[in-house]
Scaffold this motif. Structure first.
Motif, mmCIF file in Angstrom:
data_model
loop_
_atom_site.group_PDB
_atom_site.id
_atom_site.type_symbol
_atom_site.label_atom_id
_atom_site.label_comp_id
_atom_site.label_asym_id
_atom_site.label_seq_id
_atom_site.Cartn_x
_atom_site.Cartn_y
_atom_site.Cartn_z
ATOM 1 N N GLU A 212 -31.603 8.259 -14.310
ATOM 2 C CA GLU A 212 -31.057 8.226 -15.671
ATOM 3 C C GLU A 212 -31.718 9.245 -16.585
ATOM 4 O O GLU A 212 -31.110 9.720 -17.537
ATOM 5 C CB GLU A 212 -31.229 6.827 -16.272
ATOM 6 C CG GLU A 212 -30.318 5.781 -15.662
ATOM 7 C CD GLU A 212 -30.488 4.425 -16.323
ATOM 8 O OE1 GLU A 212 -30.074 4.289 -17.495
ATOM 9 O OE2 GLU A 212 -31.019 3.517 -15.688
ATOM 10 N N ARG A 247 -28.797 4.315 -11.364
ATOM 11 C CA ARG A 247 -29.316 3.622 -12.543
ATOM 12 C C ARG A 247 -30.784 3.235 -12.305
ATOM 13 O O ARG A 247 -31.121 2.098 -12.073
ATOM 14 C CB ARG A 247 -28.461 2.391 -12.838
ATOM 15 C CG ARG A 247 -27.037 2.745 -13.173
ATOM 16 C CD ARG A 247 -26.181 1.508 -13.262
ATOM 17 N NE ARG A 247 -26.468 0.750 -14.479
ATOM 18 C CZ ARG A 247 -26.171 -0.525 -14.647
ATOM 19 N NH1 ARG A 247 -25.610 -1.207 -13.663
ATOM 20 N NH2 ARG A 247 -26.433 -1.133 -15.784
ATOM 21 N N SER A 304 -27.779 10.496 -18.374
ATOM 22 C CA SER A 304 -27.683 9.124 -18.890
ATOM 23 C C SER A 304 -26.352 8.916 -19.606
ATOM 24 O O SER A 304 -25.744 7.848 -19.518
ATOM 25 C CB SER A 304 -28.849 8.807 -19.826
ATOM 26 O OG SER A 304 -28.894 9.721 -20.894
ATOM 27 N N LEU A 307 -23.754 8.396 -16.935
ATOM 28 C CA LEU A 307 -23.884 7.061 -16.356
ATOM 29 C C LEU A 307 -23.307 5.996 -17.287
ATOM 30 O O LEU A 307 -22.671 5.044 -16.842
ATOM 31 C CB LEU A 307 -25.361 6.756 -16.060
ATOM 32 C CG LEU A 307 -25.890 7.286 -14.726
ATOM 33 C CD1 LEU A 307 -27.405 7.244 -14.695
ATOM 34 C CD2 LEU A 307 -25.319 6.511 -13.554
#
Length: 313
Positions: A212, A247, A304, A307
């Protein structure tokens, strides 16, 4: 055939390993997704709760089946998210199940095509007369360099030996693959990176997982190459498919969730030689210039964001 019979006759780990064996070019996340799609097609869960339980059990079983499950976990988690986002779209379960299997195949196809997309995005980073350094064997890096060669870009490549090598898929394999494509390559020891770094224009490396923070989990030795590249003001480009975005937020190599039985132990036994238990390390985002992925060229901090889009949009 009943669900119970299907459950006893289907082995998710065996299916996953079979996909890896049958296709040497398939990545661990894609093989995991393919095994999960096959599981849905064969087991045919009769309710959404049964589906979620099956998926949870299968992903846990897969993650426990290999010592380093970081890359595999990315595929499992991504497919689980895909299923959970789609189960509520249909009023009847039969349509939902059919949709998941069909779209699962489409999802899988897109994951497989990502390597070609990356090559088309990333070849512009290779210039005429470049000297490139690559670490270990990476299908996606090899594909990018091959694509650059087809565009008549002339360059040379230093390839690290990338020890410890228990798979036979590391530096020597990468150097031979490049030479077969007509790309001049020089295989070097890992300890020679400091010697050649000033002869290099840029560094390319793949990743087993992209965290991340934008840091990468990759074959051990990646971190020290990142440190040397930054010290020498050489750009480091990480080439990775978006299905390897995980993650996780490790801050150092010790934070990686890997089994390490007897790595780095001190002893006085002369019969014990090199420690080869640790095979991956973590390179923090500050050593990475950019990530070349099927989503485009990203800064490490943009991972990030991507994600969040994958999981919450």
């Amino acid at each position: 055939m009943s669900a119970a019979t299907n459950t006893t006759s289907f082995d998710i780990t065996e299916t996953y390993l079979k996909f890896l064996e049958n296709d040497p070019e398939i990545t661990m996340p894609v093989a995991a997704i393919e095994a999960l799609v096959t599981m849905l097609r064969i087991k045919q869960p009769s309710t959404s709760s049964e589906l979620i339980n099956l998926l949870s059990d299968s992903t846990n079983q897969l993650k426990k089946s290999v010592p380093n499950a970081i890359s595999l976990s990315a595929g499992c988690d991504l497919f689980t998210r895909f299923v959970l986002r789609n189960t509520h779209l249909y009023s009847d379960w039969e349509s939902c199940r059919k949709h998941l299997v069909e779209n699962g195949q489409l999802f899988l196809q897109r994951a497989k095509e990502s390597r070609e997309m990356i090559a088309k995005v990333g070849y512009n980073f290779v210039k005429d007369d470049d000297v490139v350094l690559v670490h270990s064997y990476s299908r996606v890096v090899l594909n990018l360099l091959h694509y650059a060669k087809t565009k008549f870009i002339r360059f040379r490549v230093f390839v690290t030996e990338a020890r410890p090598d228990v798979t036979g898929k590391n530096g020597l394999k990468m150097a031979n693959a490049l030479k077969e494509l007509g790309i001049p390559a020089c295989l070097i020891h890992d300890s020679q990176v400091g010697y050649v770094i000033n002869k290099v224009d840029k560094v390319f490396m793949g990743a087993e997982g992209v965290s991340e923070s934008g840091g990468i989990i990759n074959h051990v030795g990646s971190y020290q190459i990142g440190v040397l590249a930054k010290n020498a003001n050489k750009p480091l480009y990480v080439v990775s498919e978006s299905h390897k975005f995980v993650r996780m937020f490790p801050l150092a190599p010790d934070d990686l969730p890997i089994a390490s039985t007897d790595a780095l132990t001190f002893n006085t036994d002369k019969e014990i030689g090199l420690s080869s238990d640790l095979r991956i390390d973590f390179t923090p985002h500050e050593y990475i210039t950019a990530l070349i992925s099927d989503l485009g060229v990203l800064t490490p901090s943009a991972v990030s964001e991507e994600l969040i889009k994958m999981w919450y949009d």
